[in-house]
Enzyme design. Structure first.
Site, mmCIF file in Angstrom:
data_model
loop_
_atom_site.group_PDB
_atom_site.id
_atom_site.type_symbol
_atom_site.label_atom_id
_atom_site.label_comp_id
_atom_site.label_asym_id
_atom_site.label_seq_id
_atom_site.Cartn_x
_atom_site.Cartn_y
_atom_site.Cartn_z
ATOM 1 N N ARG A 193 0.820 -1.225 0.000
ATOM 2 C CA ARG A 193 0.000 0.000 0.000
ATOM 3 C C ARG A 193 0.847 1.266 0.000
ATOM 4 O O ARG A 193 0.488 2.258 0.635
ATOM 5 C CB ARG A 193 -0.982 0.008 1.184
ATOM 6 N N SER A 246 -10.887 -1.163 3.380
ATOM 7 C CA SER A 246 -10.175 -1.580 4.602
ATOM 8 C C SER A 246 -9.579 -0.355 5.276
ATOM 9 O O SER A 246 -8.837 0.400 4.644
ATOM 10 C CB SER A 246 -9.049 -2.553 4.249
ATOM 11 N N GLU A 316 -4.717 2.606 6.902
ATOM 12 C CA GLU A 316 -4.417 2.629 5.462
ATOM 13 C C GLU A 316 -5.005 3.913 4.870
ATOM 14 O O GLU A 316 -4.462 4.503 3.940
ATOM 15 C CB GLU A 316 -5.057 1.390 4.798
HETATM 16 C C1 LIG Z 1 -15.542 -0.329 -1.149
HETATM 17 C C2 LIG Z 1 -14.055 -0.155 -1.234
HETATM 18 C C3 LIG Z 1 -13.254 -1.230 -1.556
HETATM 19 C C4 LIG Z 1 -11.868 -1.083 -1.628
HETATM 20 N N1 LIG Z 1 -11.118 -2.168 -1.946
HETATM 21 C C5 LIG Z 1 -9.770 -2.035 -2.027
HETATM 22 C C6 LIG Z 1 -8.946 -3.157 -2.346
HETATM 23 O O1 LIG Z 1 -9.421 -4.266 -2.569
HETATM 24 N N2 LIG Z 1 -7.616 -2.963 -2.397
HETATM 25 C C7 LIG Z 1 -7.031 -1.741 -2.169
HETATM 26 O O2 LIG Z 1 -5.807 -1.647 -2.258
HETATM 27 N N3 LIG Z 1 -7.784 -0.678 -1.871
HETATM 28 C C8 LIG Z 1 -9.126 -0.773 -1.792
HETATM 29 N N4 LIG Z 1 -9.890 0.311 -1.482
HETATM 30 C C9 LIG Z 1 -9.245 1.596 -1.164
HETATM 31 C C10 LIG Z 1 -9.117 2.569 -2.368
HETATM 32 O O3 LIG Z 1 -10.115 2.346 -3.324
HETATM 33 C C11 LIG Z 1 -7.752 2.472 -3.015
HETATM 34 O O4 LIG Z 1 -6.721 2.813 -2.105
HETATM 35 C C12 LIG Z 1 -7.606 3.385 -4.235
HETATM 36 O O5 LIG Z 1 -6.365 3.122 -4.815
HETATM 37 C C13 LIG Z 1 -7.679 4.880 -3.912
HETATM 38 O O6 LIG Z 1 -7.813 5.572 -5.134
HETATM 39 P P1 LIG Z 1 -8.458 7.031 -5.176
HETATM 40 O O7 LIG Z 1 -8.340 7.543 -6.562
HETATM 41 O O8 LIG Z 1 -9.815 7.023 -4.601
HETATM 42 O O9 LIG Z 1 -7.451 7.817 -4.242
HETATM 43 P P2 LIG Z 1 -7.817 8.858 -3.098
HETATM 44 O O10 LIG Z 1 -8.546 8.184 -2.000
HETATM 45 O O11 LIG Z 1 -8.443 10.060 -3.680
HETATM 46 O O12 LIG Z 1 -6.349 9.226 -2.588
HETATM 47 C C14 LIG Z 1 -5.592 8.263 -1.881
HETATM 48 C C15 LIG Z 1 -4.152 8.759 -1.798
HETATM 49 O O13 LIG Z 1 -3.603 8.779 -3.105
HETATM 50 C C16 LIG Z 1 -3.110 10.089 -3.419
HETATM 51 N N5 LIG Z 1 -3.346 10.335 -4.842
HETATM 52 C C17 LIG Z 1 -4.509 10.230 -5.512
HETATM 53 N N6 LIG Z 1 -4.325 10.546 -6.808
HETATM 54 C C18 LIG Z 1 -3.015 10.859 -6.938
HETATM 55 C C19 LIG Z 1 -2.197 11.301 -8.037
HETATM 56 N N7 LIG Z 1 -2.699 11.476 -9.261
HETATM 57 N N8 LIG Z 1 -0.888 11.543 -7.791
HETATM 58 C C20 LIG Z 1 -0.353 11.377 -6.557
HETATM 59 N N9 LIG Z 1 -1.072 10.964 -5.491
HETATM 60 C C21 LIG Z 1 -2.391 10.716 -5.685
HETATM 61 C C22 LIG Z 1 -3.917 11.033 -2.535
HETATM 62 O O14 LIG Z 1 -3.214 12.236 -2.306
HETATM 63 C C23 LIG Z 1 -4.063 10.205 -1.275
HETATM 64 O O15 LIG Z 1 -2.918 10.322 -0.472
HETATM 65 C C24 LIG Z 1 -11.285 0.184 -1.391
HETATM 66 C C25 LIG Z 1 -12.107 1.281 -1.087
HETATM 67 C C26 LIG Z 1 -13.475 1.126 -1.012
HETATM 68 C C27 LIG Z 1 -14.330 2.317 -0.686
#
Ligand SMILES: Cc1cc2nc3c(=O)[nH]c(=O)nc-3n(C[C@H](O)[C@H](O)[C@H](O)COP(=O)(O)OP(=O)(O)OC[C@H]3O[C@@H](n4cnc5c(N)ncnc54)[C@H](O)[C@@H]3O)c2cc1C
Length: 320
Positions: A193, A246, A316
């Site tokens: 992660r 998570s 996380e």
């Molecule tokens: C129902 C559900 C299920 C999930 N299942 C999983 C799973 O199975 N596995 C898993 O790993 N995660 C899971 N997640 C968590 C999440 O979806 C992931 O961590 C995902 O990668 C976050 O992406 P995001 O675009 O929403 O990032 P955000 O939540 O918007 O940001 C997360 C972090 O990434 C940074 N970030 C975002 N975009 C950029 C960019 N372009 N450049 C630099 N930094 C950036 C942000 O600053 C922040 O620190 C789940 C979440 C939910 C709600």
């Protein structure tokens, strides 16, 4: 982005006036971040802008640095929580060209790799569907993760024994000084992660594009794999509940969900924030939870798990 309502310009600090003079796109002031994260709750951000191209993002980064303004990029807000006190500075979202997907190579034959260039603002759902339609395998494990490609790569998101880092060929990012650089796989350090650089830091950079390594498959096998992964999610997770997935990282050799369950914390509440009774590592907003409720519940879970098992769980979810 349609849900954005342009807010009244709030006079006050000089940087706000300077930003509205500098930035030609829309600026949204005092934005309720509940709209931009899957927890459906959060404090306000002072300003939010949507960047649609590289040149404007480079100059924005340069401007933010010159003016000493804090910023944070977000994707789909599925792994963040903006605390009730709010975020002082500018939230950046990637739109426009940052959502594009372009094949780098011609479709390969069985066994041959195919490289695909993906904008960091592209949603996981869109990319998984795009790949399935072109019979490209390798990222089916992402199905059901509600993030953007930038977020997924920044978090080295993974599921079912695979992580996105395994698929990454290059990452292109824009640093605080407003300069774009492309980093090869050897320069990147993907761990659980987390994405770091082997040398230097990515902390002040925005990922704008990623090249992924995929390989050809058949539509039938890709669809079957995606269906299986979705069924596993439905069986284990509180689907449809407002959460960030998570909440805690799994400690080495164990699972955060198992430890929380063993401490008897399923169903534990602070206001409308609750430890899911379906999956102990999900904190869910059952209605009107505040970000403070979620943070208080997070701390209580950490404390109780520590007392029960001696393990201090690490979130996380990124708290902004
Ligand atoms: C129902 C559900 C299920 C999930 N299942 C999983 C799973 O199975 N596995 C898993 O790993 N995660 C899971 N997640 C968590 C999440 O979806 C992931 O961590 C995902 O990668 C976050 O992406 P995001 O675009 O929403 O990032 P955000 O939540 O918007 O940001 C997360 C972090 O990434 C940074 N970030 C975002 N975009 C950029 C960019 N372009 N450049 C630099 N930094 C950036 C942000 O600053 C922040 O620190 C789940 C979440 C939910 C709600």
């Amino acid at each position: 982005m349609d849900s954005l309502r342009k807010k009244r310009y709030a006079p006050g600090s000089a940087w706000r006036q300077n930003l509205s003079r500098f930035w030609s796109g829309a600026i949204y002031w005092d934005v309720d971040m509940a709209e931009y994260c899957t927890f459906k709750v959060g404090g306000k951000a002072e300003a939010l802008v949507v960047a649609t191209g590289r040149t404007e993002l480079e100059s924005l980064m340069h401007w933010l640095r010159e003016n000493g303004v804090s910023w944070q990029v977000i994707g789909r807000g599925s792994n963040i929580l903006v605390q009730s006190a709010g975020f002082n500075g500018v939230i950046i979202i990637l739109g426009g060209r940052f959502g594009a997907i372009d094949p780098v190579d011609d479709p390969g034959t069985e066994g041959q790799e195919v490289k695909v260039r993906v904008g960091a603002g592209c949603s996981v759902a869109h990319l998984v569907g795009w790949c399935a339609r072109r019979h490209l395998r390798g990222i089916e494990f992402l199905v059901g993760i509600p993030g953007s490609i930038g977020g997924v790569v920044c978090m080295n998101a993974g599921a079912w024994g695979s992580e996105i880092g395994e698929r990454v060929v290059t990452v292109t990012c824009i640093g605080q000084e407003g300069v774009t650089r492309t980093l090869a796989r050897e320069q990147l350090d993907f761990s659980y992660r987390r994405l770091q650089l082997n040398k230097g830091s990515l902390a002040d950079s925005i990922i704008v594009e990623v090249v992924l390594r995929l390989h050809p498959g058949t539509g039938e096998e890709i669809r079957a794999q995606c269906r299986e992964y979705m069924n596993r999610r439905r069986a284990k997770q509180p689907m449809g509940a407002a959460s960030a997935g998570s909440f805690f990282k799994n400690p080495s050799g164990d699972s955060a969900g198992r430890l929380i369950d063993a401490a008897g914390l399923k169903g534990l509440r602070r206001g409308d924030a609750m430890v899911s009774s379906r999956h102990a590592n999900f904190i869910v907003n059952t209605g009107q939870a505040t970000a403070d409720d979620i943070v208080a519940l997070m701390k209580e879970v950490q404390q109780k798990v520590y007392l029960h098992s001696g393990v201090m769980l690490e979130p996380e979810v990124h708290l902004l």
